[in-house]
Design a protein around this motif. Structure first.
Motif, short mmCIF file in Angstrom:
data_model
loop_
_atom_site.label_atom_id
_atom_site.label_comp_id
_atom_site.label_asym_id
_atom_site.label_seq_id
_atom_site.Cartn_x
_atom_site.Cartn_y
_atom_site.Cartn_z
N PHE A 1 22.74 64.58 38.27
CA PHE A 1 24.10 64.63 38.84
C PHE A 1 24.35 63.43 39.75
O PHE A 1 25.42 62.81 39.71
CB PHE A 1 24.27 65.94 39.62
CG PHE A 1 25.49 65.98 40.49
CD1 PHE A 1 26.75 66.15 39.94
CD2 PHE A 1 25.37 65.81 41.87
CE1 PHE A 1 27.88 66.18 40.75
CE2 PHE A 1 26.49 65.84 42.68
CZ PHE A 1 27.75 66.02 42.11
N ASP B 1 18.06 68.43 37.61
CA ASP B 1 19.52 68.52 37.41
C ASP B 1 20.28 67.81 38.53
O ASP B 1 21.28 67.12 38.28
CB ASP B 1 19.95 69.99 37.35
CG ASP B 1 19.36 70.70 36.14
OD1 ASP B 1 18.97 70.01 35.19
OD2 ASP B 1 19.28 71.95 36.17
N TYR B 2 19.80 67.95 39.75
CA TYR B 2 20.48 67.31 40.88
C TYR B 2 20.35 65.80 40.82
O TYR B 2 21.31 65.07 41.13
CB TYR B 2 19.87 67.83 42.18
CG TYR B 2 20.57 67.33 43.42
CD1 TYR B 2 21.91 67.62 43.66
CD2 TYR B 2 19.87 66.57 44.36
CE1 TYR B 2 22.55 67.15 44.80
CE2 TYR B 2 20.51 66.10 45.49
CZ TYR B 2 21.84 66.39 45.71
OH TYR B 2 22.46 65.92 46.84
#
Length: 219
Positions: free
Chosen positions: A107, A103-104
């Motif tokens: 992002f 997820d990071y």
């Protein structure tokens, strides 16, 4: 007969002695062979232990490397430090660490794309400012070369005609491109229209066209 009996007695004694000697010899253990078998068996056991120990050490190194990798990810990824209250007292599982890392990274990709778009917009703004700078420099130079040329000859009506010509051209493209069905659609269309029809080169062409038209009317 006495001699025969004596010889028979001696033969019996020798036979018994040989029998006793062979029995004694057979009862003596073969120490050389047994020592050899013992050392060979010990060597085999030692080699197996060494291989087992080496395999155990290699497996431990692999586990330590994986553990260090997950610890590094938790230290690098900010969201791994922001645990929920329900699991704050528990250690993050490897699956959660991997998912938060994914997820990071996604992002970061979005942020990178956003920054690239902002940089592209700034470059367009810089290009537009450079064009405006060149135009103003040409105007200033023209006034410096001919300070009295055109003085008090352009009326407000001519200036209004220039402004009207520029705005009419922009409004035509605005009216053809922008929809007013809803505010959301209006906002989206306005930004698209600005990007498409308000480019520095497009505006410059419009202004030059209007000025050429006005000039042909005056002269």
């Amino acid at each position: 007969p006495a001699l025969f009996m004596e010889n028979a007695r001696k033969g019996s004694i020798v036979s018994r002695a040989n029998s006793i000697g062979s029995t004694s010899a057979s009862s003596v253990p073969n120490t050389d062979d047994e020592d050899s078998d013992y050392h060979q068996e010990s060597f085999k056991e030692s080699y197996k232990d060494q291989r087992r120990r080496a395999h155990t050490q290699a497996e431990q190194k692999r586990r330590d490397a994986i553990k260090k990798g997950y610890n590094d990810l938790q230290a690098i990824v900010p969201t791994c430090e922001q645990q929920d209250f329900s699991i704050s007292s528990q250690k993050l599982s490897k699956a959660i660490v991997l998912q938060k890392t994914i997820d990071y990274i996604q992002f970061l990709h979005k942020e990178k794309k956003k920054q690239e778009e902002e940089v592209s917009t700034l470059r367009k703004d810089v290009m537009a400012l450079k064009i405006m700078k060149v135009n103003y420099e040409q105007i200033v130079k023209a006034h410096q070369d001919n300070p009295n040329e055109g003085k008090n000859q352009i009326s407000d009506e001519v200036k209004f005609n220039v402004f009207q010509g520029i705005m009419d051209s922009l409004f035509q493209s605005f009216n053809a491109s922008v929809s007013v069905t809803s505010f959301q659609e209006l906002s989206a269309c306005v930004f698209s229209w600005i990007e498409e029809h308000c480019k520095p080169q497009t505006l410059q062409d419009i202004v030059f066209g209007v000025l050429h038209k006005v000039k042909s009317q005056l002269y």
